[in-house]
Design a protein around this motif. Structure first.
Motif, PDB file in Angstrom:
ATOM      1  N   CYS A  78      32.541   3.693  42.142  1.00  0.00           N
ATOM      2  CA  CYS A  78      33.937   3.459  42.495  1.00  0.00           C
ATOM      3  C   CYS A  78      34.280   2.033  42.108  1.00  0.00           C
ATOM      4  O   CYS A  78      33.518   1.105  42.387  1.00  0.00           O
ATOM      5  CB  CYS A  78      34.121   3.662  43.996  1.00  0.00           C
ATOM      6  SG  CYS A  78      35.775   3.243  44.544  1.00  0.00           S
ATOM      7  N   CYS A  79      35.424   1.842  41.434  1.00  0.00           N
ATOM      8  CA  CYS A  79      35.884   0.492  41.116  1.00  0.00           C
ATOM      9  C   CYS A  79      36.995   0.119  42.088  1.00  0.00           C
ATOM     10  O   CYS A  79      38.009   0.810  42.171  1.00  0.00           O
ATOM     11  CB  CYS A  79      36.397   0.406  39.686  1.00  0.00           C
ATOM     12  SG  CYS A  79      37.165  -1.189  39.351  1.00  0.00           S
ATOM     13  N   TYR A  80      36.778  -0.975  42.817  1.00  0.00           N
ATOM     14  CA  TYR A  80      37.767  -1.376  43.818  1.00  0.00           C
ATOM     15  C   TYR A  80      38.967  -2.071  43.205  1.00  0.00           C
ATOM     16  O   TYR A  80      39.950  -2.330  43.889  1.00  0.00           O
ATOM     17  CB  TYR A  80      37.100  -2.235  44.889  1.00  0.00           C
ATOM     18  CG  TYR A  80      36.203  -1.388  45.765  1.00  0.00           C
ATOM     19  CD1 TYR A  80      36.761  -0.492  46.672  1.00  0.00           C
ATOM     20  CD2 TYR A  80      34.823  -1.421  45.629  1.00  0.00           C
ATOM     21  CE1 TYR A  80      35.955   0.340  47.435  1.00  0.00           C
ATOM     22  CE2 TYR A  80      34.007  -0.598  46.388  1.00  0.00           C
ATOM     23  CZ  TYR A  80      34.582   0.278  47.295  1.00  0.00           C
ATOM     24  OH  TYR A  80      33.793   1.099  48.037  1.00  0.00           O
ATOM     25  N   ALA A  81      38.895  -2.354  41.902  1.00  0.00           N
ATOM     26  CA  ALA A  81      40.042  -2.995  41.247  1.00  0.00           C
ATOM     27  C   ALA A  81      40.937  -1.975  40.541  1.00  0.00           C
ATOM     28  O   ALA A  81      42.140  -1.937  40.756  1.00  0.00           O
ATOM     29  CB  ALA A  81      39.554  -4.049  40.262  1.00  0.00           C
ATOM     30  N   CYS A  82      40.343  -1.102  39.716  1.00  0.00           N
ATOM     31  CA  CYS A  82      41.186  -0.189  38.933  1.00  0.00           C
ATOM     32  C   CYS A  82      41.161   1.239  39.469  1.00  0.00           C
ATOM     33  O   CYS A  82      41.926   2.085  39.010  1.00  0.00           O
ATOM     34  CB  CYS A  82      40.796  -0.206  37.454  1.00  0.00           C
ATOM     35  SG  CYS A  82      39.255   0.626  37.069  1.00  0.00           S
ATOM     36  N   GLY A  83      40.290   1.517  40.428  1.00  0.00           N
ATOM     37  CA  GLY A  83      40.311   2.843  41.044  1.00  0.00           C
ATOM     38  C   GLY A  83      39.469   3.890  40.327  1.00  0.00           C
ATOM     39  O   GLY A  83      39.423   5.035  40.759  1.00  0.00           O
ATOM     40  N   LEU A  96      30.071  -5.265  36.469  1.00  0.00           N
ATOM     41  CA  LEU A  96      31.387  -5.479  35.882  1.00  0.00           C
ATOM     42  C   LEU A  96      31.920  -4.112  35.465  1.00  0.00           C
ATOM     43  O   LEU A  96      31.217  -3.344  34.817  1.00  0.00           O
ATOM     44  CB  LEU A  96      31.286  -6.385  34.656  1.00  0.00           C
ATOM     45  CG  LEU A  96      31.071  -7.871  34.919  1.00  0.00           C
ATOM     46  CD1 LEU A  96      30.899  -8.610  33.598  1.00  0.00           C
ATOM     47  CD2 LEU A  96      32.229  -8.479  35.720  1.00  0.00           C
ATOM     48  N   CYS A  97      33.143  -3.814  35.846  1.00  0.00           N
ATOM     49  CA  CYS A  97      33.714  -2.503  35.548  1.00  0.00           C
ATOM     50  C   CYS A  97      34.048  -2.410  34.059  1.00  0.00           C
ATOM     51  O   CYS A  97      34.761  -3.257  33.542  1.00  0.00           O
ATOM     52  CB  CYS A  97      34.967  -2.280  36.389  1.00  0.00           C
ATOM     53  SG  CYS A  97      35.795  -0.739  35.986  1.00  0.00           S
ATOM     54  N   PRO A  98      33.513  -1.386  33.364  1.00  0.00           N
ATOM     55  CA  PRO A  98      33.819  -1.255  31.936  1.00  0.00           C
ATOM     56  C   PRO A  98      35.202  -0.645  31.680  1.00  0.00           C
ATOM     57  O   PRO A  98      35.628  -0.554  30.544  1.00  0.00           O
ATOM     58  CB  PRO A  98      32.723  -0.310  31.437  1.00  0.00           C
ATOM     59  CG  PRO A  98      32.335   0.495  32.620  1.00  0.00           C
ATOM     60  CD  PRO A  98      32.574  -0.358  33.847  1.00  0.00           C
ATOM     61  N   PHE A  99      35.875  -0.225  32.751  1.00  0.00           N
ATOM     62  CA  PHE A  99      37.140   0.494  32.569  1.00  0.00           C
ATOM     63  C   PHE A  99      38.365  -0.390  32.739  1.00  0.00           C
ATOM     64  O   PHE A  99      39.483   0.065  32.600  1.00  0.00           O
ATOM     65  CB  PHE A  99      37.198   1.692  33.523  1.00  0.00           C
ATOM     66  CG  PHE A  99      35.984   2.570  33.402  1.00  0.00           C
ATOM     67  CD1 PHE A  99      35.647   3.125  32.172  1.00  0.00           C
ATOM     68  CD2 PHE A  99      35.164   2.813  34.490  1.00  0.00           C
ATOM     69  CE1 PHE A  99      34.517   3.920  32.038  1.00  0.00           C
ATOM     70  CE2 PHE A  99      34.032   3.605  34.373  1.00  0.00           C
ATOM     71  CZ  PHE A  99      33.706   4.158  33.144  1.00  0.00           C
ATOM     72  N   HIS A 100      38.162  -1.630  33.099  1.00  0.00           N
ATOM     73  CA  HIS A 100      39.272  -2.584  33.057  1.00  0.00           C
ATOM     74  C   HIS A 100      38.685  -3.958  32.737  1.00  0.00           C
ATOM     75  O   HIS A 100      37.465  -4.107  32.681  1.00  0.00           O
ATOM     76  CB  HIS A 100      40.069  -2.572  34.376  1.00  0.00           C
ATOM     77  CG  HIS A 100      39.429  -3.331  35.497  1.00  0.00           C
ATOM     78  ND1 HIS A 100      38.448  -2.779  36.308  1.00  0.00           N
ATOM     79  CD2 HIS A 100      39.603  -4.599  35.929  1.00  0.00           C
ATOM     80  CE1 HIS A 100      38.070  -3.679  37.195  1.00  0.00           C
ATOM     81  NE2 HIS A 100      38.752  -4.790  36.987  1.00  0.00           N
ATOM     82  N   ASP A 101      39.550  -4.935  32.500  1.00  0.00           N
ATOM     83  CA  ASP A 101      39.070  -6.251  32.111  1.00  0.00           C
ATOM     84  C   ASP A 101      38.587  -6.972  33.375  1.00  0.00           C
ATOM     85  O   ASP A 101      39.335  -7.678  34.015  1.00  0.00           O
ATOM     86  CB  ASP A 101      40.214  -7.015  31.427  1.00  0.00           C
ATOM     87  CG  ASP A 101      39.688  -8.252  30.721  1.00  0.00           C
ATOM     88  OD1 ASP A 101      38.457  -8.449  30.683  1.00  0.00           O
ATOM     89  OD2 ASP A 101      40.518  -9.021  30.214  1.00  0.00           O
TER      90      ASP A 101
HETATM   91 ZN   LIG Z   1      37.700  -1.021  37.188  1.00  0.00          ZN
END
Ligand SMILES: [Zn+2]
Length: 312
Positions: A52-57, A31-36
């Motif tokens: 790399c987060c494919y949702a928030c970049g 789970l990306c800690p940098f977005h919800d």
């Molecule tokens: Zn993210």
């Protein structure tokens, strides 16, 4: 730190570093800690040693990950990674020790506890924070009060001459030692923008959450270990005595000693691990430290205790 040291630091396996930060990885994803994040969007490329987060970049190498996650400067992040030989000591308040074996104080921040105390001295839980705790999570207001939770509705610094650090709206979560002395304050962002959800001021070394609970135990009590503050509040709302240990690597030697030797007679340890692989792995890791830890199974289809409590 010379180039050779830096090269070595950058080569520290990224999943190891992520796990030390408390990020739970399953098959190179988290789970990306940098977005919800609701589904694991954060990917680890172990070959290139990058995330790399494919949702928030959000993306980068090990140092970028630690800088962004801990709100560290470059040097501090590199030093934090180098402290990796002392995983258990990472949260114990000891200064990072460089490769030379000498303590390096340059660029290491200490938490402004005196200032942080002023932020939480008159707790108020307003707006979004009240919805989140009392409506969404069904947390007992007495628990929120006992834990000293408070909220901020405008961006707020984390030290007296600092710029805004806690985004708004956020819940402020005090972390204390067993005797109630403030160690640091974690921010839990509640807004909808693309911002880190959890933040600690630079230099925070907190270990287990809700340590003052240890002093409230009486002989024969049950102590429940949860995987994060919000599960801990849910557990307490259900009438249990609880602490939170988000990952085995956040435990300090002091915490381990406290639980193994510092509890009143006949206190039993309990845990209801999250129904996923990281939950089971955490349970196994904790069981190595606390052989008497008793596992309990969540009802079918329930992800964690917080969810169980709010939908019961
Ligand atoms: Zn993210």
């Amino acid at each position: 730190m010379n180039n050779e040291d830096l090269y070595r630091t950058r080569a520290t396996p990224i999943e190891e570093v992520a796990e030390r930060l408390g990020i739970r990885i399953v098959r190179h994803k988290a789970l990306c800690p940098f977005h919800d994040d609701k589904h694991p969007s954060l990917h680890f490329n172990v070959k290139r040693n990058r995330f790399c987060c494919y949702a928030c970049g959000a993306r980068g190498n090990v140092i970028d990950l630690v800088m962004r996650y801990n709100n560290f400067g470059f040097k501090e992040a590199a030093m934090w990674i180098d402290g990796g030989d002392h995983t258990i000591a990472a949260g114990s308040g000891v200064m990072p020790v460089g490769r030379s074996g000498q303590t390096d104080f340059r660029g290491v921040a200490t938490v402004d506890v005196e200032y942080l105390s002023t932020l939480i001295v008159h707790p108020t839980i307003e707006g979004k924070a009240a919805d989140f705790l009392f409506v969404e999570r069904k947390i007992d207001p007495k628990v929120a009060q006992w834990c000293g939770l408070t909220s901020v509705t405008e961006p707020t610094p984390c030290w007296r001459w600092g710029k805004a650090f806690y985004d708004a709206p956020s819940l402020l979560i005090p972390y204390r030692d067993v005797d109630g002395r403030l160690l640091s304050v974690q921010g839990r962002y509640l807004g909808t923008e693309d911002k880190p959800r959890f933040r600690f001021p630079r230099g925070s070394h907190v270990g287990m959450y809700n340590k003052p609970m240890i002093r409230c135990l009486t002989p024969g009590d049950e102590l429940w270990i949860t995987e994060g503050p919000s599960d801990c509040w849910a557990m307490m709302s259900a009438g249990h005595k609880a602490v939170a240990i988000p990952s085995a690597t956040t435990l300090t030697m002091g915490d381990i000693r406290l639980i193994n030797n510092g509890l009143p007679e006949g206190v039993t340890l309990h845990m209801m691990p999250d129904r996923d692989r990281p939950g089971m792995e955490l349970f196994q890791a904790l069981k190595r430290h606390f052989p008497n830890l008793k596992g309990h199974v969540l009802p079918d289809g329930v992800k964690d205790y917080g969810e169980y409590w709010k939908t019961r």
